[in-house]
Each structure stands twice: as C-alpha cells, then as structure tokens.
Write an enzyme that holds these catalytic residues in place. Structure first.
Site, mmCIF file in Angstrom:
data_model
loop_
_atom_site.group_PDB
_atom_site.id
_atom_site.type_symbol
_atom_site.label_atom_id
_atom_site.label_comp_id
_atom_site.label_asym_id
_atom_site.label_seq_id
_atom_site.Cartn_x
_atom_site.Cartn_y
_atom_site.Cartn_z
ATOM 1 N N HIS A 14 0.840 -1.195 0.000
ATOM 2 C CA HIS A 14 0.000 0.000 0.000
ATOM 3 C C HIS A 14 0.874 1.244 0.000
ATOM 4 O O HIS A 14 2.085 1.174 0.158
ATOM 5 C CB HIS A 14 -0.978 0.014 1.197
ATOM 6 N N HIS A 80 -1.659 -10.642 -1.586
ATOM 7 C CA HIS A 80 -0.776 -10.367 -2.727
ATOM 8 C C HIS A 80 -1.354 -9.303 -3.663
ATOM 9 O O HIS A 80 -1.206 -9.365 -4.881
ATOM 10 C CB HIS A 80 -0.424 -11.655 -3.489
HETATM 11 ZN ZN LIG Z 1 2.606 0.546 5.464
#
Ligand SMILES: [Zn+2]
Length: 142
Positions: A14, A80
């Site tokens: 992220h 994933h």
């Molecule tokens: Zn992070």
C-alpha cells in the site's frame, strides 16, 4: 457468552497519502509509508466471534466454516494485492490499519451466521502496531 478467535495472514502493499495534500505535506505526515511506489506488509488479521457453544459439538462456530467465510469475503481479495488499486472495497480510503479494520468489518459482519456475531477485528500491520475494531459505536438514545 464465549469468544473464539481465528488468525489469518495476508501479504499486501500500500501507499499512505491523501490526494488533497501536497507532496510535501504527505511526506511530512506519512514519511516512509508515503513512498510513491508503495511498500509491503505481512498482515495478521484476528477475527473474534461471540456467541454460545453448541451443546452437540462443543463449538461456537465450526472453524472450517469461519475459514471459508473469511477467505471468501476478505483474504482472497487482499492477499498479494496492492490495497490502493486492486481491491474494490478499499477504494477511496487511506489504507491505514485503522481504516482497513473498519472496511473489513463492513464486508464481513453480515456474513457471520446468526446467532453468532462478529465481536472484534484486530489487524497487525507490523511488529509494533495494530488496530482493533469492535464495530460501530452504539449510541444510547436514553
Ligand atoms: Zn505501510
């Protein structure tokens, strides 16, 4: 009331940033988590169910069934994956552990078979931080 907790693992990447902020402000707030090309975590998700054990099985909920529900509703969507891009239900949020917990709750709670209830989600993002969510706050009208 008895509580049963099951742990799940997933790996995902992220990037933490707010598109309304300047690059400088995003860096100031999110630092390493603001790396433009993202970074990864090995997340641990704990799902706690509350209810009563069935006298015939001794089980609150069959763990095989709980595994199936959590994998179908959450894990297969996020494992994933890039949480900013790949996951429909995580669009338009900043994917912090706190926000992910709240969204996971919305995804999962309705799929826990009655009379059992989702009691807690705990999302461990790194060795030193995790978020816990016990569901929306119930405000008494009295
Ligand atoms: Zn992070």
């Amino acid at each position: 009331m008895i509580y049963l907790t099951r742990r799940f693992d997933f790996a995902a990447s992220h990037r933490l940033f707010n598109p309304e902020f300047s690059d400088e402000l995003n860096w100031e707030i999110f630092r390493d988590c603001n790396n433009p090309n993202g970074h990864g975590h090995n997340y641990e998700l704990e799902v706690t169910i509350a209810g009563e054990a069935d006298p015939k099985t001794g089980m609150l909920i069959n763990i095989l069934l709980l595994d199936e529900i959590v994998r179908e509703q959450l894990i297969r969507h996020v494992d994933h994956k890039n949480l900013n891009i790949d996951v429909d239900f995580l669009q338009d949020i900043i994917p912090t552990a706190e926000n992910i917990c709240v969204v996971f709750w919305k995804q999962l709670a309705q799929h826990i078979p009655a009379p059992h209830q989702l009691y807690r989600l705990r999302l461990q993002e790194s060795k030193n931080n995790f978020a816990e969510y016990y569901g929306p706050v119930q405000i008494s009208k009295n």
